[in-house]
Design a protein around this motif. Structure first.
Motif, mmCIF file in Angstrom:
data_model
loop_
_atom_site.group_PDB
_atom_site.id
_atom_site.type_symbol
_atom_site.label_atom_id
_atom_site.label_comp_id
_atom_site.label_asym_id
_atom_site.label_seq_id
_atom_site.Cartn_x
_atom_site.Cartn_y
_atom_site.Cartn_z
ATOM 1 N N ILE A 46 0.837 -1.205 0.000
ATOM 2 C CA ILE A 46 0.000 0.000 0.000
ATOM 3 C C ILE A 46 0.871 1.254 0.000
ATOM 4 C CG2 ILE A 46 -0.389 0.294 2.479
ATOM 5 C CD1 ILE A 46 -3.037 0.679 -0.269
ATOM 6 N N LEU A 47 2.062 1.160 0.565
ATOM 7 C CA LEU A 47 2.975 2.307 0.505
ATOM 8 C C LEU A 47 3.440 2.556 -0.927
ATOM 9 C CD1 LEU A 47 5.095 1.918 3.756
ATOM 10 C CD2 LEU A 47 3.328 3.622 3.256
ATOM 11 N N LEU A 50 0.683 4.310 -2.540
ATOM 12 C CA LEU A 50 0.587 5.674 -2.022
ATOM 13 C C LEU A 50 1.126 6.693 -3.016
ATOM 14 C CD1 LEU A 50 0.135 7.762 0.257
ATOM 15 C CD2 LEU A 50 2.383 7.117 1.136
ATOM 16 N N TYR A 51 2.253 6.398 -3.614
ATOM 17 C CA TYR A 51 2.847 7.320 -4.586
ATOM 18 C C TYR A 51 1.883 7.562 -5.743
ATOM 19 C CZ TYR A 51 5.854 9.244 -8.175
ATOM 20 O OH TYR A 51 6.367 10.046 -9.152
ATOM 21 N N VAL A 53 -1.371 7.188 -5.765
ATOM 22 C CA VAL A 53 -2.538 7.924 -5.265
ATOM 23 C C VAL A 53 -2.204 9.412 -5.159
ATOM 24 C CG1 VAL A 53 -4.046 8.252 -3.250
ATOM 25 C CG2 VAL A 53 -3.546 5.930 -4.075
ATOM 26 N N GLU A 54 -1.032 9.721 -4.612
ATOM 27 C CA GLU A 54 -0.623 11.125 -4.478
ATOM 28 C C GLU A 54 -0.519 11.793 -5.844
ATOM 29 O OE1 GLU A 54 1.890 11.124 -0.312
ATOM 30 O OE2 GLU A 54 2.960 10.618 -2.157
ATOM 31 N N LEU A 61 0.036 12.552 1.189
ATOM 32 C CA LEU A 61 -0.547 11.892 2.355
ATOM 33 C C LEU A 61 0.548 11.494 3.330
ATOM 34 C CD1 LEU A 61 -3.059 9.549 0.508
ATOM 35 C CD2 LEU A 61 -3.560 11.727 1.631
ATOM 36 N N PRO A 63 2.345 8.835 5.256
ATOM 37 C CA PRO A 63 2.440 7.371 5.162
ATOM 38 C C PRO A 63 1.947 6.638 6.406
ATOM 39 C CG PRO A 63 4.425 8.365 4.294
ATOM 40 C CD PRO A 63 3.606 9.481 4.911
ATOM 41 N N VAL A 66 -1.748 6.271 6.122
ATOM 42 C CA VAL A 66 -2.162 5.350 5.072
ATOM 43 C C VAL A 66 -1.986 3.904 5.520
ATOM 44 C CG1 VAL A 66 -1.728 4.601 2.705
ATOM 45 C CG2 VAL A 66 -1.684 7.028 3.258
ATOM 46 N N ILE A 75 -9.440 5.362 3.049
ATOM 47 C CA ILE A 75 -8.545 6.088 2.142
ATOM 48 C C ILE A 75 -9.297 7.243 1.498
ATOM 49 C CG2 ILE A 75 -7.156 5.954 0.044
ATOM 50 C CD1 ILE A 75 -6.462 3.088 0.804
#
Length: 84
Positions: A46-47, A50-51, A53-54, A61, A63, A66, A75
């Motif tokens: 998920i990390l 994250l990139y 999604v950002e 966000l 981390p 998240v 989320i």
């Protein structure tokens, strides 16, 4: 944010998750109560997501927040908080 804004965020989030997923699934069936784990993402993957999604939402966000999320809806809530 209103319900239509949350729906739009959910649609865009589904697309990001679909592009990052290893497993095929019915992404249209992914709902706010769907767990991240059931989608095949663990706290490390998920990390990575994250990139993406950002980039999609133009937000940065935290981390730690998240990693604590358990559902797609959480989320969406974070993205709403960060002004997506």
């Amino acid at each position: 944010m209103d319900a239509s804004g949350a729906s739009e965020i959910l649609e865009r989030l589904r697309d990001v998750l679909r592009d990052s997923a290893v497993e095929e699934r019915d992404w249209d069936a992914v709902a706010p109560e769907t767990t991240i784990e059931s989608l095949g993402f663990d706290s490390l993957t998920i990390l990575d997501v994250l990139y993406d999604v950002e980039e999609e939402f133009g937000v940065a966000l935290e981390p730690k927040q998240v990693v604590k999320t358990r559902t797609v809806g959480e989320i969406v809530g974070l993205l709403e908080q960060y002004g997506a």
